[in-house]
Enzyme design. Structure first.
Site, PDB file in Angstrom:
ATOM      1  N   GLU A  82       0.822  -1.202   0.000  1.00 31.94           N
ATOM      2  CA  GLU A  82       0.000   0.000   0.000  1.00 31.94           C
ATOM      3  C   GLU A  82       0.856   1.253   0.000  1.00 31.94           C
ATOM      4  OE1 GLU A  82      -3.992  -1.661   2.170  1.00 31.94           O
ATOM      5  OE2 GLU A  82      -2.564  -0.592   3.410  1.00 31.94           O
ATOM      6  N   CYS A 128       3.194   8.830   0.696  1.00 33.92           N
ATOM      7  CA  CYS A 128       3.798   7.931   1.687  1.00 33.92           C
ATOM      8  C   CYS A 128       4.077   6.602   0.979  1.00 33.92           C
ATOM      9  CB  CYS A 128       2.813   7.770   2.843  1.00 33.92           C
ATOM     10  SG  CYS A 128       3.388   6.670   4.130  1.00 33.92           S
ATOM     11  N   CYS A 160       6.854  -6.239   7.524  1.00 39.32           N
ATOM     12  CA  CYS A 160       7.983  -5.716   8.291  1.00 39.32           C
ATOM     13  C   CYS A 160       8.407  -6.722   9.343  1.00 39.32           C
ATOM     14  CB  CYS A 160       7.640  -4.392   8.947  1.00 39.32           C
ATOM     15  SG  CYS A 160       9.080  -3.612   9.712  1.00 39.32           S
ATOM     16  N   CYS A 166       7.205  -4.092  15.732  1.00 35.79           N
ATOM     17  CA  CYS A 166       6.757  -3.204  16.807  1.00 35.79           C
ATOM     18  C   CYS A 166       5.333  -3.621  17.211  1.00 35.79           C
ATOM     19  CB  CYS A 166       6.774  -1.752  16.344  1.00 35.79           C
ATOM     20  SG  CYS A 166       8.396  -1.231  15.742  1.00 35.79           S
ATOM     21  N   CYS A 170       2.005  -1.862  15.677  1.00 36.37           N
ATOM     22  CA  CYS A 170       1.970  -1.580  14.232  1.00 36.37           C
ATOM     23  C   CYS A 170       1.379  -2.754  13.466  1.00 36.37           C
ATOM     24  CB  CYS A 170       3.388  -1.275  13.749  1.00 36.37           C
ATOM     25  SG  CYS A 170       3.521  -1.110  11.958  1.00 36.37           S
ATOM     26  N   CYS A 207      -0.921   5.952   9.674  1.00 36.28           N
ATOM     27  CA  CYS A 207       0.308   5.285  10.115  1.00 36.28           C
ATOM     28  C   CYS A 207      -0.002   3.982  10.826  1.00 36.28           C
ATOM     29  CB  CYS A 207       1.044   6.136  11.139  1.00 36.28           C
ATOM     30  SG  CYS A 207       1.378   7.763  10.574  1.00 36.28           S
TER      31      CYS A 207
HETATM   32  N1  SAH Z   1       9.505   1.393   9.669  1.00 35.29           N
HETATM   33  C1  SAH Z   1       9.646   2.789   9.688  1.00 35.29           C
HETATM   34  C2  SAH Z   1       8.714   3.513   8.759  1.00 35.29           C
HETATM   35  C3  SAH Z   1       7.299   3.010   8.666  1.00 35.29           C
HETATM   36  S1  SAH Z   1       6.324   3.185  10.098  1.00 35.29           S
HETATM   37  C4  SAH Z   1       9.505   3.324  11.101  1.00 35.29           C
HETATM   38  O1  SAH Z   1       9.089   2.597  11.988  1.00 35.29           O
HETATM   39  O2  SAH Z   1       9.853   4.486  11.309  1.00 35.29           O
HETATM   40  C5  SAH Z   1       5.877   4.897  10.034  1.00 35.29           C
HETATM   41  C6  SAH Z   1       5.443   5.494  11.373  1.00 35.29           C
HETATM   42  O3  SAH Z   1       4.182   4.965  11.775  1.00 35.29           O
HETATM   43  C7  SAH Z   1       6.423   5.193  12.503  1.00 35.29           C
HETATM   44  O4  SAH Z   1       6.811   6.388  13.133  1.00 35.29           O
HETATM   45  C8  SAH Z   1       5.609   4.349  13.460  1.00 35.29           C
HETATM   46  O5  SAH Z   1       6.017   4.568  14.764  1.00 35.29           O
HETATM   47  C9  SAH Z   1       4.187   4.830  13.177  1.00 35.29           C
HETATM   48  N2  SAH Z   1       3.165   3.872  13.576  1.00 35.29           N
HETATM   49  C10 SAH Z   1       3.216   2.534  13.465  1.00 35.29           C
HETATM   50  N3  SAH Z   1       2.072   1.989  13.954  1.00 35.29           N
HETATM   51  C11 SAH Z   1       1.292   3.001  14.388  1.00 35.29           C
HETATM   52  C12 SAH Z   1      -0.014   3.073  14.963  1.00 35.29           C
HETATM   53  N4  SAH Z   1      -0.739   1.988  15.218  1.00 35.29           N
HETATM   54  N5  SAH Z   1      -0.514   4.288  15.266  1.00 35.29           N
HETATM   55  C13 SAH Z   1       0.196   5.407  14.995  1.00 35.29           C
HETATM   56  N6  SAH Z   1       1.426   5.392  14.438  1.00 35.29           N
HETATM   57  C14 SAH Z   1       1.971   4.215  14.131  1.00 35.29           C
HETATM   58 FE1  SF4 Z   2       8.143  -1.997  10.995  1.00 34.16          FE
HETATM   59 FE2  SF4 Z   2       5.881  -0.912  11.807  1.00 34.16          FE
HETATM   60 FE3  SF4 Z   2       7.957  -0.976  13.463  1.00 34.16          FE
HETATM   61 FE4  SF4 Z   2       7.998   0.665  11.324  1.00 34.16          FE
HETATM   62  S1  SF4 Z   2       6.609   0.800  13.092  1.00 34.16           S
HETATM   63  S2  SF4 Z   2       9.627  -0.700  12.033  1.00 34.16           S
HETATM   64  S3  SF4 Z   2       6.841  -0.582   9.843  1.00 34.16           S
HETATM   65  S4  SF4 Z   2       6.876  -2.762  12.661  1.00 34.16           S
END
Ligand code: SAH
Ligand code: SF4
Length: 354
Positions: free
Chosen positions: A93, A106, A113, A117, A120, A334
């Protein structure tokens, strides 16, 4: 026919060089490059200033292959989420957000991934394969085609699916191509804090802007939600960031996902301010986008708490923005990008940068 060389994901100079031996006049190579890079052509047929014969010859030898949009969902706030399908069926996406004359794209760098995290959705679906340069640049090309003429400027953020700095080889090549259309100062790469990747970025002659997902005010809590923090601890992350070369006027962006009762207190804001002290920075507070299916226990703080946290940071001298998420109604915000599972899952990638 399978041997055709794809011209997408290559710079104008590379395209011109590849094409040169197969055209009648030296400038034709540059002409083809202009069609592809500047005019975003999706087929040789469009190249109407080339003879039919030449177009047929190009078609025989070369391809213009990029991911194909299979679904576009528009949100009430002006953002659009694209599901694009790669040649092998893998789907990712990307999102286009409109704000006046400016559009922000974006982009995704991986189909999933491996960093995992806990807050996420992309992390919850797990590792996917690295996207190739043409699949990264292709997302930009697909979204540019949909833009209205009123858009004057495009910014790119690598905040879609995946961890860009675990795919540095392809990202680096994609950046070279994107720089021909978008200045490096309008491109931001967001990372969970992959130190070798940050050092790689620091070594580049032309650099995009850097965003770091901090998400917790101390090492213990960061490990709780970002398992990668064990491998790349906060103190090493910050010593690397303090040494990061910043062009004049640039700052490092810190993203901080605000999770109710976990990292949203006044004392937490003070800790974050302490970490950032002395680094030219701005902080982007992102209230958690909830997902009851993947992380039912994590909640978004109420608006008062969010505002208090932001004000506390601002009072300690930080530049703060709160990202009241765009595209939440179509799950384009995000941490909500998931692609669609293809029938044959891609092999997992390792956490080691390549
Ligand atoms: N992997 C990279 C880029 C993609 S994630 C990273 O982690 O920076 C992009 C952003 O989305 C990151 O700052 C992450 O912390 C945020 N993000 C991930 N899951 C989220 C959620 N459930 N709610 C709000 N932000 C989120
Ligand atoms: Fe991967 Fe999501 Fe963590 Fe970014 S926030 S590093 S996309 S698991």
């Amino acid at each position: 026919m399978n041997q055709r060389i794809n011209l997408v994901g290559r710079t104008s100079a590379e395209i011109a060089e590849l094409v040169a031996p197969h055209v009648d006049r030296p400038f034709r190579g540059r002409q083809v490059a202009r069609w592809i890079v500047e005019r975003n052509a999706s087929s040789f047929l469009e190249m109407t200033d080339l003879s039919k014969q030449l177009r047929a010859e190009l078609e025989r030898r070369f391809a213009i292959e990029e991911p194909e949009p299979v679904d576009i969902v528009q949100s009430a706030d002006g953002s659009s989420k694209y599901l694009v399908r790669c040649a092998d069926g893998v789907e990712v996406e990307c999102v286009s957000m409109r704000e006046g004359a400016k559009a922000t794209f974006c982009l995704s760098t991986q189909a999933g991934c491996a960093v995992g995290c806990t807050f996420c959705v992309t992390g919850a679906i797990g590792a996917g394969r690295n996207l190739k340069p043409h699949e990264i640049v292709g997302q930009y090309r697909v979204m540019v085609r949909e833009l209205e003429a009123s858009v004057e400027r495009v910014n790119i953020v690598f905040m879609g699916m995946g961890e860009p700095l675990l795919n540095t080889e392809n990202l680096g090549r994609a950046l070279q191509v994107l720089y021909e259309s978008v200045s490096p100062k309008r491109i931001t790469v967001s990372t969970a804090g992959i130190l070798p990747g940050i050092r790689w970025l620091a070594s580049l002659g032309k650099r995009p802007k850097l965003a770091v997902s901090l998400n917790a005010p101390d090492q213990v809590r960061r490990e709780d939600v970002m398992p990668i923090a064990r491998r790349y601890p906060l103190d090493e992350l910050f010593s690397t960031l303090r040494a990061f070369p910043l062009e004049r006027g640039r700052r490092i962006t810190f993203e901080y996902v605000l999770i109710r009762g976990f990292n949203d207190g006044g004392a937490d804001a003070a800790l974050v301010a302490g970490l950032l002290h002395g680094i030219p920075s701005k902080i982007n507070v992102i209230p958690l986008n909830e997902d009851p299916e993947h992380f039912p226990d994590l909640r978004r703080p109420d608006d008062d708490t969010i505002n208090r946290f932001a004000v506390r940071l601002r009072d300690s001298g930080q530049t703060v923005t709160v990202r009241w998420s765009k595209g939440a109604d179509v799950a384009a915000a995000c941490g909500q990008l998931r692609g669609r599972r293809s029938s044959s899952p891609a092999p997992p990638i390792s956490l080691q940068p390549r």
